[in-house]
Design a protein around this motif. Structure first.
Motif, PDB file in Angstrom:
ATOM      1  N   ILE A 278      -7.867   1.608   4.165  1.00  0.00           N
ATOM      2  CA  ILE A 278      -6.672   1.186   3.507  1.00  0.00           C
ATOM      3  C   ILE A 278      -5.822   0.629   4.598  1.00  0.00           C
ATOM      4  CG2 ILE A 278      -4.561   1.733   1.885  1.00  0.00           C
ATOM      5  CD1 ILE A 278      -6.192   4.180   1.125  1.00  0.00           C
TER       6      ILE A 278
ATOM      7  N   SER B 107      -2.155  -0.915   5.160  1.00  0.00           N
ATOM      8  CA  SER B 107      -0.999  -0.933   4.346  1.00  0.00           C
ATOM      9  C   SER B 107       0.114  -1.557   5.580  1.00  0.00           C
ATOM     10  CB  SER B 107      -0.441   0.442   3.841  1.00  0.00           C
ATOM     11  OG  SER B 107       0.775   0.388   3.131  1.00  0.00           O
TER      12      SER B 107
ATOM     13  N   GLY C 284      -6.561   2.572  -1.994  1.00  0.00           N
ATOM     14  CA  GLY C 284      -5.641   1.800  -1.918  1.00  0.00           C
ATOM     15  C   GLY C 284      -5.595   0.722  -3.348  1.00  0.00           C
ATOM     16  N   LEU C 285      -4.268   0.391  -3.408  1.00  0.00           N
ATOM     17  CA  LEU C 285      -3.924  -0.597  -4.527  1.00  0.00           C
ATOM     18  C   LEU C 285      -3.216  -1.532  -4.046  1.00  0.00           C
ATOM     19  CD1 LEU C 285      -2.895   2.075  -7.256  1.00  0.00           C
ATOM     20  CD2 LEU C 285      -4.772   0.707  -7.303  1.00  0.00           C
ATOM     21  N   PRO C 286      -3.517  -2.842  -4.532  1.00  0.00           N
ATOM     22  CA  PRO C 286      -2.638  -4.190  -4.094  1.00  0.00           C
ATOM     23  C   PRO C 286      -1.251  -3.793  -4.196  1.00  0.00           C
ATOM     24  CG  PRO C 286      -3.833  -4.457  -5.939  1.00  0.00           C
ATOM     25  CD  PRO C 286      -4.402  -3.104  -5.932  1.00  0.00           C
ATOM     26  N   ASP C 287      -0.601  -4.524  -3.398  1.00  0.00           N
ATOM     27  CA  ASP C 287       0.786  -4.321  -3.284  1.00  0.00           C
ATOM     28  C   ASP C 287       1.494  -5.672  -2.711  1.00  0.00           C
ATOM     29  OD1 ASP C 287       3.459  -2.483  -3.719  1.00  0.00           O
ATOM     30  OD2 ASP C 287       3.523  -3.607  -1.564  1.00  0.00           O
TER      31      ASP C 287
ATOM     32  N   GLY D 220       0.740  -5.419   0.956  1.00  0.00           N
ATOM     33  CA  GLY D 220      -0.762  -5.779   1.131  1.00  0.00           C
ATOM     34  C   GLY D 220      -1.570  -4.848   0.370  1.00  0.00           C
ATOM     35  N   GLU D 221      -1.450  -3.557   0.735  1.00  0.00           N
ATOM     36  CA  GLU D 221      -1.974  -2.471   0.067  1.00  0.00           C
ATOM     37  C   GLU D 221      -1.066  -1.207   0.101  1.00  0.00           C
ATOM     38  OE1 GLU D 221      -6.705  -1.822  -0.168  1.00  0.00           O
ATOM     39  OE2 GLU D 221      -6.043  -2.140   1.979  1.00  0.00           O
TER      40      GLU D 221
ATOM     41  N   ALA E 133      -9.699   2.606  -8.172  1.00  0.00           N
ATOM     42  CA  ALA E 133      -8.763   1.554  -8.104  1.00  0.00           C
ATOM     43  C   ALA E 133      -8.689   0.564  -9.062  1.00  0.00           C
ATOM     44  CB  ALA E 133      -9.260   0.607  -6.923  1.00  0.00           C
TER      45      ALA E 133
ATOM     46  N   THR F 291      -5.121  -0.345 -11.058  1.00  0.00           N
ATOM     47  CA  THR F 291      -4.625  -1.471 -10.575  1.00  0.00           C
ATOM     48  C   THR F 291      -3.866  -2.085 -11.911  1.00  0.00           C
ATOM     49  OG1 THR F 291      -6.355  -1.765  -8.951  1.00  0.00           O
ATOM     50  CG2 THR F 291      -5.059  -3.843  -9.782  1.00  0.00           C
TER      51      THR F 291
END
Length: 487
Positions: free
Chosen positions: A390, A392, A419-422, A426-427, A483, A487
């Motif tokens: 991940i 971040s 990790g999740l998109p942000d 970014g993550e 994920a 998401t």
């Protein structure tokens, strides 16, 4: 003056033939088989496969069932005639079995009693012949011709399929013998040892880390059809094995069983654990009982005995996978943050997937996909999967590091970081948590716990409490599924 030489077997049948025929080899239930009887069972299996089934060099025969002496006899029997065993994971669904059979094209399927109906259904759908395990002990047939050879493929084992679909790794007789030799040397196996096998032999863990090395060393094998914590503890108390192999799930089941505290574990000179990442709390539970937990790292493609933590260093290297085993070369690829992908090269590493897809580069190096760190003393520590890293806000976060810290809390039974998109970072780090039975632990409590264990940027920003984690058939957590789900 004559010089004595030690014969090194070049094929699986030779490895079995060199043992003392009358020595005890394998116990299943209440029945003991000598090495001579195991060898005779393998020769009968070879004869039946050759004369009755028409199996020829290069052919495949599938096995569906729990652990059983017939699976071992079939492996050695097929080795004699140059054919291959394809063990099927009994935890899979019918459609997954069908895909495996369509890919590898076995002509015959052998099964135990518990899986008879499933085997018949599978055979009818896949146009192959199904045979009960008892068929292998039928009346004597003429001996089968010998087509065994070091380079002959003998075992097809599917990978866990965490990236893409599972692939069948092609193990030659030389690959298996090298792994048996390496694993036996590191574990210091002798004919005086008794190995308790409780993990499934459809995978290289249950088959190749201790079971086959024990037979290579002339030791005794106590074979259980499947793992049950009560039966395992009873076997330790009564049969007094010296070695066994576990994974985190079975370690936890033993530690939480009512008979754990009252079972005498002094017969065990080591428990080996087939996992790159072991929860410290489980390791400490065994160490508190005086039993060293020795990690062994590897993959379906690597034998799997590659990097190992010996008993003498188990207590002072908790969390480490140890050092490369004899004959195994290890190195790190290009840096990825504070770690790098671990690469392995050894005689027990397969060179291809079925039917002819390379598993290694031209120089023989296998890319594990695992991120590792090498300590100053030369030992290796696995920190996660390369694809799971991940990133971040420009900082690298290894999910395994978050999970190891979280598992120290008694209210957590299982967890998986991902990790999740942000849009901003970014993550971001997310985590799915399975609470321990009866625990009411909150997110706030777990955040406070982690803030004393790991850097602030590694503490998950998103939390999900779930009933169970999605896993592959071999028990590996599927972070990609989490994920997608969240998401």
């Amino acid at each position: 003056m004559a010089v004595s030489t030690v014969h090194i077997p070049a094929t699986l049948p030779e490895a079995l033939a060199r043992q003392e025929p009358g020595a005890p080899a394998l116990r299943f239930g209440a029945v003991w088989l000598s090495y001579g009887e195991v060898r005779a069972a393998a020769e009968r299996a070879a004869a039946i496969a050759w004369h009755d089934w028409g199996v020829r060099p290069g052919d495949r025969v599938a096995w569906l069932g729990a652990n059983h002496p017939a699976q071992i006899a079939l492996l050695f029997g097929l080795a004699r005639i140059g054919a291959m065993l394809l063990p099927l994971n009994f935890r899979l669904a019918m459609a997954e079995w069908q895909r495996a059979l369509a890919e590898c094209g076995p002509r015959h399927l052998v099964h135990d009693g518990d899986w008879a109906q499933a085997a018949r259904d599978l055979a009818s759908r896949s146009a192959l012949s199904a045979h009960p395990a008892e068929t292998l002990s039928a009346a004597d047939a003429p001996p089968a011709p010998v087509h065994a050879g070091p380079d002959a493929p003998v075992l097809l084992v599917h990978t866990s399929g965490t990236t893409g679909g599972p692939k069948a790794a092609v193990h030659t007789q030389a690959n298996l013998l090298a792994n048996m030799r390496i694993a036996g040397q590191v574990q210091e196996m002798t004919p005086a040892d008794t190995v308790l096998t409780v993990l499934p032999m459809f995978h290289v863990g249950g088959l190749c880390i201790q079971t086959l090395p024990a037979l290579h060393a002339g030791a005794r094998v106590l074979l259980h059809a499947r793992f049950h914590p009560g039966e395992t503890l009873a076997a330790i108390a009564q049969a007094r094995p010296t070695l066994t192999l576990l994974v985190p799930a079975t370690m936890r089941a033993l530690v939480e069983h009512p008979a754990w505290s009252g079972t005498d574990l002094s017969c065990l000179r080591a428990v080996w654990a087939g996992s790159s990442l072991l929860p410290a709390s489980l390791v400490e539970a065994f160490h508190a009982r005086g039993v060293p937990v020795c990690n062994v790292y590897g993959a379906t493609e690597t034998g799997p005995f590659s990097v190992a933590l010996p008993p003498s260093r188990a207590m002072d290297h908790v969390g480490s996978c140890g050092w490369p085993a004899p004959e195994v070369e290890a190195r790190l690829g290009p840096p990825l943050g504070d770690a790098a992908e671990l690469l392995l090269r050894a005689p027990n590493v397969v060179r291809r997937y079925w039917p002819d897809l390379p598993a290694c580069d031209a120089a023989g190096w296998f890319a594990t996909g695992d991120l590792a760190q090498r300590d100053e003393d030369g030992s290796y520590r696995i920190v996660g999967r390369a694809r799971d890293l991940i990133i971040s806000g420009g900082e690298n976060v290894h999910p395994a590091e978050v999970e190891a810290a979280l598992m120290l809390h008694p209210g957590v039974a299982e967890c998986a970081a991902f990790g999740l998109p942000d849009a901003r970072w970014g993550e971001v780090v997310a985590v799915a948590v399975v609470r321990a039975e009866g625990a009411q632990v909150s997110q706030e409590e777990l955040v406070a716990h982690l803030q004393s264990q790991i850097a602030r940027f590694k503490v998950p920003r998103r939390w999900f409490f779930v009933g169970q984690l999605p896993k592959t058939a071999l028990g590996k957590v599927q972070r990609a599924v989490l994920a997608r789900q969240f998401t």
